[in-house]
Design a protein around this motif. Structure first.
Motif, PDB file in Angstrom:
ATOM      1  N   LEU A   1       0.652   4.193  -1.376  1.00  0.00           N
ATOM      2  CA  LEU A   1      -0.023   5.481  -1.172  1.00  0.00           C
ATOM      3  C   LEU A   1      -0.332   5.714   0.304  1.00  0.00           C
ATOM      4  O   LEU A   1      -0.211   6.839   0.811  1.00  0.00           O
ATOM      5  CB  LEU A   1      -1.325   5.519  -1.994  1.00  0.00           C
ATOM      6  CG  LEU A   1      -2.105   6.837  -1.975  1.00  0.00           C
ATOM      7  CD1 LEU A   1      -1.302   7.964  -2.607  1.00  0.00           C
ATOM      8  CD2 LEU A   1      -3.455   6.670  -2.678  1.00  0.00           C
ATOM      9  N   ILE A   2      -0.706   4.673   0.995  1.00  0.00           N
ATOM     10  CA  ILE A   2      -1.054   4.784   2.414  1.00  0.00           C
ATOM     11  C   ILE A   2       0.195   4.980   3.277  1.00  0.00           C
ATOM     12  O   ILE A   2       0.167   5.690   4.289  1.00  0.00           O
ATOM     13  CB  ILE A   2      -1.853   3.534   2.861  1.00  0.00           C
ATOM     14  CG1 ILE A   2      -3.253   3.573   2.231  1.00  0.00           C
ATOM     15  CG2 ILE A   2      -1.950   3.436   4.374  1.00  0.00           C
ATOM     16  CD1 ILE A   2      -4.091   2.332   2.472  1.00  0.00           C
TER      17      ILE A   2
ATOM     18  N   LEU B   1     -10.672   2.551   1.758  1.00  0.00           N
ATOM     19  CA  LEU B   1     -10.077   3.209   0.596  1.00  0.00           C
ATOM     20  C   LEU B   1     -10.100   2.202  -0.546  1.00  0.00           C
ATOM     21  O   LEU B   1      -9.420   1.184  -0.498  1.00  0.00           O
ATOM     22  CB  LEU B   1      -8.645   3.653   0.905  1.00  0.00           C
ATOM     23  CG  LEU B   1      -7.903   4.389  -0.208  1.00  0.00           C
ATOM     24  CD1 LEU B   1      -8.527   5.755  -0.471  1.00  0.00           C
ATOM     25  CD2 LEU B   1      -6.423   4.546   0.147  1.00  0.00           C
TER      26      LEU B   1
ATOM     27  N   LEU C   1     -10.716   5.890  -7.547  1.00  0.00           N
ATOM     28  CA  LEU C   1     -10.323   5.723  -6.149  1.00  0.00           C
ATOM     29  C   LEU C   1     -11.318   6.457  -5.271  1.00  0.00           C
ATOM     30  O   LEU C   1     -11.538   7.660  -5.435  1.00  0.00           O
ATOM     31  CB  LEU C   1      -8.909   6.274  -5.924  1.00  0.00           C
ATOM     32  CG  LEU C   1      -8.307   6.098  -4.517  1.00  0.00           C
ATOM     33  CD1 LEU C   1      -8.208   4.620  -4.148  1.00  0.00           C
ATOM     34  CD2 LEU C   1      -6.928   6.753  -4.436  1.00  0.00           C
TER      35      LEU C   1
ATOM     36  N   ILE D   1      -4.400   8.292   3.929  1.00  0.00           N
ATOM     37  CA  ILE D   1      -3.419   8.856   2.990  1.00  0.00           C
ATOM     38  C   ILE D   1      -2.850  10.127   3.606  1.00  0.00           C
ATOM     39  O   ILE D   1      -3.441  11.217   3.487  1.00  0.00           O
ATOM     40  CB  ILE D   1      -4.076   9.190   1.630  1.00  0.00           C
ATOM     41  CG1 ILE D   1      -4.842   7.984   1.081  1.00  0.00           C
ATOM     42  CG2 ILE D   1      -3.026   9.650   0.628  1.00  0.00           C
ATOM     43  CD1 ILE D   1      -5.613   8.286  -0.201  1.00  0.00           C
TER      44      ILE D   1
ATOM     45  N   ILE E   1       0.839  -1.209   0.000  1.00  0.00           N
ATOM     46  CA  ILE E   1       0.000   0.000   0.000  1.00  0.00           C
ATOM     47  C   ILE E   1       0.871   1.255   0.000  1.00  0.00           C
ATOM     48  O   ILE E   1       0.921   2.002   0.969  1.00  0.00           O
ATOM     49  CB  ILE E   1      -0.964   0.003   1.216  1.00  0.00           C
ATOM     50  CG1 ILE E   1      -0.250  -0.508   2.493  1.00  0.00           C
ATOM     51  CG2 ILE E   1      -2.210  -0.790   0.932  1.00  0.00           C
ATOM     52  CD1 ILE E   1      -1.102  -0.436   3.751  1.00  0.00           C
TER      53      ILE E   1
ATOM     54  N   LYS F   1      -1.493   5.079  -7.867  1.00  0.00           N
ATOM     55  CA  LYS F   1      -0.599   4.595  -6.797  1.00  0.00           C
ATOM     56  C   LYS F   1      -1.259   3.571  -5.880  1.00  0.00           C
ATOM     57  O   LYS F   1      -0.590   3.035  -4.985  1.00  0.00           O
ATOM     58  CB  LYS F   1      -0.122   5.783  -5.947  1.00  0.00           C
ATOM     59  CG  LYS F   1       0.866   6.694  -6.641  1.00  0.00           C
ATOM     60  CD  LYS F   1       1.292   7.813  -5.688  1.00  0.00           C
ATOM     61  CE  LYS F   1       2.285   8.756  -6.358  1.00  0.00           C
ATOM     62  NZ  LYS F   1       2.668   9.861  -5.452  1.00  0.00           N
ATOM     63  N   HIS F   2      -2.545   3.321  -6.064  1.00  0.00           N
ATOM     64  CA  HIS F   2      -3.252   2.438  -5.132  1.00  0.00           C
ATOM     65  C   HIS F   2      -3.972   1.339  -5.913  1.00  0.00           C
ATOM     66  O   HIS F   2      -4.619   1.624  -6.936  1.00  0.00           O
ATOM     67  CB  HIS F   2      -4.262   3.246  -4.308  1.00  0.00           C
ATOM     68  CG  HIS F   2      -4.932   2.460  -3.222  1.00  0.00           C
ATOM     69  ND1 HIS F   2      -4.293   2.134  -2.044  1.00  0.00           N
ATOM     70  CD2 HIS F   2      -6.182   1.924  -3.128  1.00  0.00           C
ATOM     71  CE1 HIS F   2      -5.126   1.447  -1.270  1.00  0.00           C
ATOM     72  NE2 HIS F   2      -6.277   1.297  -1.909  1.00  0.00           N
ATOM     73  N   HIS F   3      -3.875   0.104  -5.421  1.00  0.00           N
ATOM     74  CA  HIS F   3      -4.539  -1.005  -6.119  1.00  0.00           C
ATOM     75  C   HIS F   3      -5.022  -2.035  -5.092  1.00  0.00           C
ATOM     76  O   HIS F   3      -4.411  -3.078  -4.892  1.00  0.00           O
ATOM     77  CB  HIS F   3      -3.582  -1.662  -7.127  1.00  0.00           C
ATOM     78  CG  HIS F   3      -4.269  -2.678  -7.997  1.00  0.00           C
ATOM     79  ND1 HIS F   3      -5.108  -2.334  -9.028  1.00  0.00           N
ATOM     80  CD2 HIS F   3      -4.242  -4.044  -7.966  1.00  0.00           C
ATOM     81  CE1 HIS F   3      -5.561  -3.431  -9.610  1.00  0.00           C
ATOM     82  NE2 HIS F   3      -5.057  -4.485  -8.985  1.00  0.00           N
TER      83      HIS F   3
ATOM     84  N   THR G   1     -10.012   0.980  -4.583  1.00  0.00           N
ATOM     85  CA  THR G   1      -9.880   1.017  -6.033  1.00  0.00           C
ATOM     86  C   THR G   1     -11.201   0.529  -6.611  1.00  0.00           C
ATOM     87  O   THR G   1     -11.771  -0.450  -6.130  1.00  0.00           O
ATOM     88  CB  THR G   1      -8.737   0.092  -6.495  1.00  0.00           C
ATOM     89  OG1 THR G   1      -7.498   0.605  -5.993  1.00  0.00           O
ATOM     90  CG2 THR G   1      -8.675   0.002  -8.012  1.00  0.00           C
TER      91      THR G   1
ATOM     92  N   LYS H   1      -3.614  -9.154   3.643  1.00  0.00           N
ATOM     93  CA  LYS H   1      -3.839  -9.012   2.208  1.00  0.00           C
ATOM     94  C   LYS H   1      -4.211 -10.370   1.631  1.00  0.00           C
ATOM     95  O   LYS H   1      -3.613 -11.387   1.973  1.00  0.00           O
ATOM     96  CB  LYS H   1      -2.569  -8.480   1.543  1.00  0.00           C
ATOM     97  CG  LYS H   1      -2.600  -8.389   0.019  1.00  0.00           C
ATOM     98  CD  LYS H   1      -1.326  -7.692  -0.459  1.00  0.00           C
ATOM     99  CE  LYS H   1      -1.158  -7.691  -1.964  1.00  0.00           C
ATOM    100  NZ  LYS H   1      -0.657  -8.982  -2.465  1.00  0.00           N
TER     101      LYS H   1
END
Length: 498
Positions: free
Chosen positions: A160-161, A302, A313, A379, A158, A281-283, A304, A175
């Motif tokens: 972005l986080i 958060l 997002l 974020i 993660i 940046k996030h998936h 996607t 995950k």
């Protein structure tokens, strides 16, 4: 037009995912049955099923922490997580059957593989998440789940986080790569297109004004909103799948099973990112933990999302209050839902749910900057100019009297209410809702058509191989189902079995 010409076998009220699912099941089981659909809006899937009105999570308890609770002895109760997971597996099997039978196509237009993650901060929450991981990861339904409290590993999962995170507070995440993002609006539209091809009569811009029992049939008074005319239609079986509008219609039916039930509307907001660089940046779908005193539907996440074949997002939800039961409803919906038979139930709920009322007031009063502060817990580097607000759907939480909770207990799940003779059924409630639509509609079928179940069983097992059995208790069937649904729906097949 005569009453004879207006008589049909099945009427579905509401063109959302629930009616679409029930209609699709019944058309496979009884192709000769005539089905009519009445929807007050101009298109299908425009209220709760619409892709902008829900989180789009394929709810399988892979990341939602509210489906696992800590017992007084410190152990983790995973029974609800197992139940939700098995119900989502049923949905995937039916969708796969529809794709394999060429009844719908292009599954990537409604379902995409996407990692599901849980993320928590603080020593106590990290300890809880680790215990949850240990309890779930050895279960075949959750095989492939990973856990990490290593910041370097989390930066890979993660980025972005983790970017710009300066606190020394412990942080951990789980995950699992077999999660999904589901566009229920797209799926709903696909299913109704399929039903139209099967000669199901679709009536848009038609509002059901009244419903009553007449000569062993249900008679509906239907207003054509285009020209103002009123029509009468009769059916042997009626399903009320009108989302927040279902409660009023259930009350109009007069069945005793619909009495002593109330509804409490909760609206929602999401923040949507409009900066493509941030979106890229996030998936994953990353679910956090609800704050103390907050209701289950307020769990921050958060996400996607894939909407109109574009990666998006979203962050939320932020709860709000409106007396409307639908986004397109009336400001008098809540008031007119209070009847002599449910007023005590509603008042009791009002006394019990002061904490919820306080929470909703706080949420309604949030400024944009306060929402940004909550987003920055996920974020840290989030910028206000990168985010807009989207108004999500209305959810009507069921209020009823229960043995466990007493008078006026607020329910947070979905609920099927049906007449004793099985001639009418209504769906009330919210989450996990659409994800478990097939399971819920099978419940409607079992309750309302018990005389047909034996004859229908071979077809039901063809459509849903795990019908009537537990996947958890049949690991070989679970392996087979997982492989075939993943292949048919174009999902990841990385889950490992031992």
């Amino acid at each position: 037009m005569s009453n004879r010409e207006n008589q049909t076998d099945v009427i579905l009220i509401g063109a959302g995912i629930m009616s679409a699912t029930l209609g699709s099941l019944l058309k496979e089981l009884m192709p000769s049955w005539e089905i009519k659909v009445f929807e007050k809006l101009a298109k299908p899937g425009e209220e709760s099923s619409n892709e902008w009105n829900n989180a789009g999570t394929g709810h399988a308890a892979l990341c939602e922490l509210n489906y696992t609770t800590e017992k007084p002895d410190g152990s983790i109760d995973v029974s609800k997580a197992i139940k939700i997971n098995e119900q989502f597996q049923i949905s995937k099997q039916f969708w796969s059957y529809l794709v394999d039978s060429k009844l719908i196509s292009n599954p990537q237009d409604f379902i995409m593989p996407l990692p599901h993650m849980s993320m928590v901060q603080g020593e106590k929450n990290v300890a809880f998440l680790k215990k949850r991981f240990e309890a779930l990861s050895k279960n075949p339904l959750f095989r492939g789940m990973e856990y990490s409290d290593d910041p370097e590993q989390l930066k890979q999962w993660i980025p972005l986080i983790m970017e710009g995170r300066t606190t020394n507070e412990p942080i951990a995440a789980t995950k699992i790569d077999t999660g999904t993002d589901v566009n229920f609006g797209s799926l709903t539209r696909m299913l109704f297109k399929h039903l139209q091809n099967k000669n199901v009569e679709m009536n848009y811009n038609h509002s059901v004004a009244d419903i009553k029992r007449t000569n062993g049939l249900w008679e509906l008074k239907v207003r054509n909103l285009t020209n103002g005319t009123v029509e009468r239609h009769t059916a042997k079986f009626v399903f009320i799948g009108g989302g927040g509008g279902s409660l009023h219609l259930l009350q109009k039916s007069g069945i005793p099973e619909g009495k002593h039930i109330g509804g409490f509307p909760v609206s929602g907001l999401f923040m949507v990112c409009k900066n493509p660089e941030v979106v890229a940046k996030h998936h994953a779908k990353v679910y956090g933990k609800a704050k103390v005193g907050a209701p289950p539907m307020s769990v921050p996440h958060l996400d996607t999302r894939y909407i109109d074949n574009q990666k998006s997002l979203l962050f939320g939800p932020f709860a709000g209050f409106s007396p409307k039961f639908l986004k397109t409803g009336s400001m008098f919906d809540l008031l007119t839902s209070v009847k002599p038979h449910n007023v005590v139930t509603m008042l009791a709920a009002g006394v019990k749910e002061m904490a919820l009322t306080k929470y909703l007031i706080q949420q309604v009063m949030l400024s944009n900057e306060k929402r940004m502060e909550e987003l920055r817990e996920f974020i840290p580097n989030a910028k206000s100019e990168d985010w807009d607000i989207v108004i999500a759907g209305q959810r009507v939480q069921v209020i009823k009297d229960t043995e466990a909770g007493g008078k006026g207990t607020l329910q947070f799940g979905t609920e099927v209410v049906s007449a004793a003779d099985g001639s009418i059924a209504a769906l009330l409630g919210a989450s996990p809702g659409a994800s478990t639509a097939v399971h819920v509609m099978l419940e409607v079928i079992n309750k309302c058509f018990p005389q047909h179940i034996k004859a229908w069983e071979p077809k039901l097992k063809q459509m849903i191989p795990s019908y009537g059995v537990s996947l958890l208790d049949n690991p070989e069937l679970l392996r087979k189902v997982d492989e075939t649904t993943s292949q048919s729906l174009g999902l990841s097949t990385e889950k490992q079995y031992v």
